[in-house]
Design a protein around this motif. Sequence first.
Motif, PDB file in Angstrom:
ATOM      1  N   MET A   1       0.848  -1.208   0.000  1.00  0.00           N
ATOM      2  CA  MET A   1       0.000   0.000   0.000  1.00  0.00           C
ATOM      3  C   MET A   1       0.879   1.253   0.000  1.00  0.00           C
ATOM      4  O   MET A   1       1.877   1.322   0.717  1.00  0.00           O
ATOM      5  CB  MET A   1      -0.926  -0.006   1.222  1.00  0.00           C
ATOM      6  N   ARG A   2       0.511   2.238  -0.797  1.00  0.00           N
ATOM      7  CA  ARG A   2       1.280   3.474  -0.887  1.00  0.00           C
ATOM      8  C   ARG A   2       1.107   4.297   0.376  1.00  0.00           C
ATOM      9  O   ARG A   2       0.021   4.357   0.953  1.00  0.00           O
ATOM     10  CB  ARG A   2       0.834   4.280  -2.102  1.00  0.00           C
ATOM     11  N   ASP A   3       2.168   4.933   0.807  1.00  0.00           N
ATOM     12  CA  ASP A   3       2.154   5.780   1.984  1.00  0.00           C
ATOM     13  C   ASP A   3       1.722   7.189   1.562  1.00  0.00           C
ATOM     14  O   ASP A   3       2.398   7.824   0.743  1.00  0.00           O
ATOM     15  CB  ASP A   3       3.552   5.810   2.603  1.00  0.00           C
ATOM     16  N   PRO A   4       0.605   7.713   2.117  1.00  0.00           N
ATOM     17  CA  PRO A   4       0.145   9.061   1.726  1.00  0.00           C
ATOM     18  C   PRO A   4       1.199  10.141   1.930  1.00  0.00           C
ATOM     19  O   PRO A   4       1.250  11.100   1.164  1.00  0.00           O
ATOM     20  CB  PRO A   4      -1.075   9.297   2.630  1.00  0.00           C
ATOM     21  N   ASP A   7       3.479  10.385  -1.156  1.00  0.00           N
ATOM     22  CA  ASP A   7       2.761  10.926  -2.306  1.00  0.00           C
ATOM     23  C   ASP A   7       2.478  12.415  -2.119  1.00  0.00           C
ATOM     24  O   ASP A   7       2.583  13.204  -3.066  1.00  0.00           O
ATOM     25  CB  ASP A   7       1.453  10.157  -2.531  1.00  0.00           C
ATOM     26  N   ARG A 249      -4.180  11.146   4.172  1.00  0.00           N
ATOM     27  CA  ARG A 249      -4.647  11.168   2.795  1.00  0.00           C
ATOM     28  C   ARG A 249      -5.448  12.442   2.532  1.00  0.00           C
ATOM     29  O   ARG A 249      -6.390  12.757   3.254  1.00  0.00           O
ATOM     30  CB  ARG A 249      -5.505   9.932   2.511  1.00  0.00           C
ATOM     31  N   THR A 253      -3.133  13.601  -2.605  1.00  0.00           N
ATOM     32  CA  THR A 253      -2.371  12.368  -2.401  1.00  0.00           C
ATOM     33  C   THR A 253      -2.296  11.525  -3.663  1.00  0.00           C
ATOM     34  O   THR A 253      -1.225  11.033  -4.047  1.00  0.00           O
ATOM     35  CB  THR A 253      -2.975  11.548  -1.253  1.00  0.00           C
ATOM     36  N   SER A 254      -3.434  11.352  -4.324  1.00  0.00           N
ATOM     37  CA  SER A 254      -3.451  10.513  -5.531  1.00  0.00           C
ATOM     38  C   SER A 254      -2.604  11.109  -6.649  1.00  0.00           C
ATOM     39  O   SER A 254      -2.141  10.387  -7.541  1.00  0.00           O
ATOM     40  CB  SER A 254      -4.887  10.313  -6.014  1.00  0.00           C
TER      41      SER A 254
END
Length: 335
Positions: A1-4, A7, A249, A253-254
Amino acid sequence: MRDPFFDNAKFVLIVMVVIGHNWYPLIGDSRALKAAYMVVYSFHMPAFILLSGYFSRNFEGRPDQIRKLVKSTLVPYLVFEFVYLIVMAKADGGPLRFTVTLPSYMLWFLVALFFWRLTTPVWRAFSRPVLVAVLISLAAGLTYVSDDFAFTRILQFLPWFVAGLQLRREHFQWLRRKAVRGWAAAVAVLAVPVAYMLVPGADVHWLDMRQSADGLGVGAVEYVLVRLGLFVVSAILVATVLSLVPARRLWLTSLGALTMYPFLLHGMLVKLGEVLGVHDAAAAAGPLAIVGLTACAVCVAVLLTTPPVRWLTRWAVEPRMPRPPRLLVRPSSGG
């Protein structure tokens, strides 16, 4: 899982890159803007390179990793080098001379990232890799280094990549401590006023790592002392910015996973703005116009991550490469 957190940090930094390139044509007209520019350029590329090093820790030089690296750096470099040569020739009114050895505009970073990541396994052989990288960086500024493939910048920015290789998640968690964030807020408030006082005698070319001591017009001792001082200042500002980046998030973030799009594409819009006189008009109109230009730069960074832009430019930013052929080995028959 990506770390907010990462990002968020990547998107904040790419916004700083877009803002900085829009500020550069104006820094000769405003002392305050030049001060802000100096602060941004003291941390945004060091922080980007530091994070690049952090995410390169697992690079071992396997064929699949080399293939991915070529796809994400060298192929986009070749495509956009051709595009930017045309754009900059039109914008600057100069001749069109295609060469792959002299990166245009911000494209030096792709070549540098390719080189830095390839050297990742080498740094595991040193007990004090950051110290070695600092010595290499200083030596590069005291000797003649060819401009081919932005080799000067590759060597002078090298310590930040190597430092990133040494970091662990707990180092970033330490930055989240309340006391550290309190100090970071104080540094953030004081950074621009301090830079403002230093502007009259400041040369921004110290920050882009393109010049040697001779190019900057200083002796070896002065060069080493200033560069070491800049390392310390940049380290403080990098820690400050990363400490203040939200870890939860958010709407941005995305976008942190899409930073290569604004990075590679925004320069064309900056050059178009210069041709149309946007920056000259902002300088003539005063501070409010510069604030408006800065806001537009933020909007451009967001716009260049949108689905329509990605759909139109994915072939160049995230090119597909044919899969290597598999070697078919016939099983030997027993008997």
